[in-house]
Design an enzyme around this catalytic site. Structure first.
Site, short mmCIF file in Angstrom:
data_model
loop_
_atom_site.label_atom_id
_atom_site.label_comp_id
_atom_site.label_asym_id
_atom_site.label_seq_id
_atom_site.Cartn_x
_atom_site.Cartn_y
_atom_site.Cartn_z
N HIS A 1 0.85 -1.20 0.00
CA HIS A 1 0.00 0.00 0.00
C HIS A 1 0.88 1.24 0.00
CE1 HIS A 1 -4.04 1.83 1.07
NE2 HIS A 1 -3.22 2.87 1.21
N HIS B 1 1.28 4.95 -2.29
CA HIS B 1 0.88 5.86 -3.36
C HIS B 1 2.14 6.50 -3.94
CE1 HIS B 1 -3.48 5.80 -2.38
NE2 HIS B 1 -3.02 5.55 -1.15
N HIS C 1 -9.80 1.08 -0.96
CA HIS C 1 -9.68 1.79 0.31
C HIS C 1 -11.04 1.76 1.01
CE1 HIS C 1 -5.94 3.21 -1.34
NE2 HIS C 1 -5.72 4.07 -0.36
N GLU D 1 -11.29 3.49 6.83
CA GLU D 1 -10.38 4.46 7.42
C GLU D 1 -11.22 5.63 7.96
OE1 GLU D 1 -6.35 6.98 6.18
OE2 GLU D 1 -7.79 6.40 4.64
N ASP E 1 1.84 3.88 3.15
CA ASP E 1 0.82 4.73 2.58
C ASP E 1 1.45 5.90 1.79
OD1 ASP E 1 -1.73 5.57 1.96
OD2 ASP E 1 -2.28 6.20 3.97
#
Length: 325
Positions: free
Chosen positions: A10, A12, A190, A193, A271
């Site tokens: 995970h 980005h 996703h 969260e 992340d």
């Protein structure tokens, strides 16, 4: 911790851009984006929704395939230094060519070229997961899915959705996920969260993902935790991100250990590491301090991560040897 071989699922790509790299890109283009940095030169934001704005502002200076080639090398250098041997990163054609298939292919070629160079020189393997942006809406997500379908294969291995969970519903993106699935792409999303357990249930029902990005708020509904364990759904957990954004006050309060204890398949990732002042080494160190996780537990996490990776069997076998070593 640095020497332990790690698998990250995970990440980005733009969110992993070092602040100095982004400032350099802005200077080259004579753009003033100084407002997104604090006095120490780190990214500055107030909350998650402000973070999204800062993220998009930082990404705005990345405008050409060569910019993304340089970004990929910079990100993989950071990951390799932390002991990551395999990584899957989220890529958004929204930022790479405006969802135009021909332009996207040029960006992807540059990213792949950098990934191949990094694998030769740094020993890290990268694969891509194409990601639509939830708050950009379903119509743009369809264009993103077409970009994904047109480039699906041995390197583009997955499709997902990121962005503001409180905007729209997972079912609104069903066409895009069906398109990606028909092209042979594996599915992640996703959820869990910024919305609680119901957001996870809605995502599972509408999109049937193999993996969930974050998913940690399942802990608020133990029946859902049991369901995730029974389904074998893998959580791409990013503890440092959750703490930095205020979802939990510290690592000790984070539910990753309890989710693992209850049989949910958990993995560890960063992340958007420079935004959250994190690395994979720091994630491991904090988990060791909070829960006394030892080398055996981290080896278990790495194996679970590789098992959940979307790459082909030959790549998995090659990475498995690195984990065993």
């Amino acid at each position: 911790m640095k020497e332990l071989p790690k698998v990250e699922l995970h990440l980005h790509l733009e969110g992993a851009a070092p602040p100095a790299f982004v400032r350099g890109m802005a200077a080259e283009k004579r753009e003033d984006i100084s407002g997104i940095f604090d006095d120490r030169g780190a990214y500055h934001y107030k909350d998650f929704w402000d973070f999204l704005k800062v993220y998009e502002a930082a990404t705005s200076v990345l405008r050409t395939p060569d910019d993304y080639r340089r970004l990929t090398l910079a990100v993989l250098e950071e990951s390799a230094a932390a002991g990551v041997v395999y990584s899957e990163c989220f890529l958004s054609p929204d930022f790479c060519g405006g969802r135009d298939v021909a332009a996207w292919k040029d960006y992807l070629a540059a990213i792949r070229d950098a990934a191949d160079q990094a694998e030769r020189s740094m020993g890290i393997t990268l694969r891509g997961i194409i990601t639509c942006i939830r708050h950009f809406g379903p119509d743009k997500a369809r264009e993103t899915a077409i970009c994904a379908a047109e480039t699906a294969g041995d390197w583009v291995v997955g499709f997902g959705i990121a962005g503001d969970e409180k905007v729209l519903a997972p079912k609104d993106f069903l066409w895009s996920f069906d398109c990606a699935r028909e092209a042979g792409l594996r599915i992640t999303a996703h959820a869990g969260e910024w919305q609680g357990p119901q957001g996870i249930r809605d995502t599972l029902a509408a999109l049937n993902p193999e993996r969930l990005g974050h998913g940690v708020r399942a802990i608020e509904d133990l029946a859902l935790v049991d369901e995730l364990a029974e389904r074998g759904t893998v959580l791409e957990v990013c503890p440092g991100s959750n703490v930095a954004l205020g979802l939990y006050p510290n690592f000790r309060a984070h539910p990753i250990n309890e989710l693992d204890r209850r049989g949910v398949k958990v993995t560890v990732s960063t992340d958007d590491p420079p935004f959250f002042h994190s690395t994979m080494v720091r994630e491991y160190e904090e988990l060791h301090r909070a829960f006394d996780w030892d080398e055996g537990q981290f080896a278990k996490i790495a194996k679970a991560s590789l098992d959940a990776a979307f790459c082909d069997a030959d790549t998995k076998a090659r990475i498995a040897k690195k984990l065993e070593a």
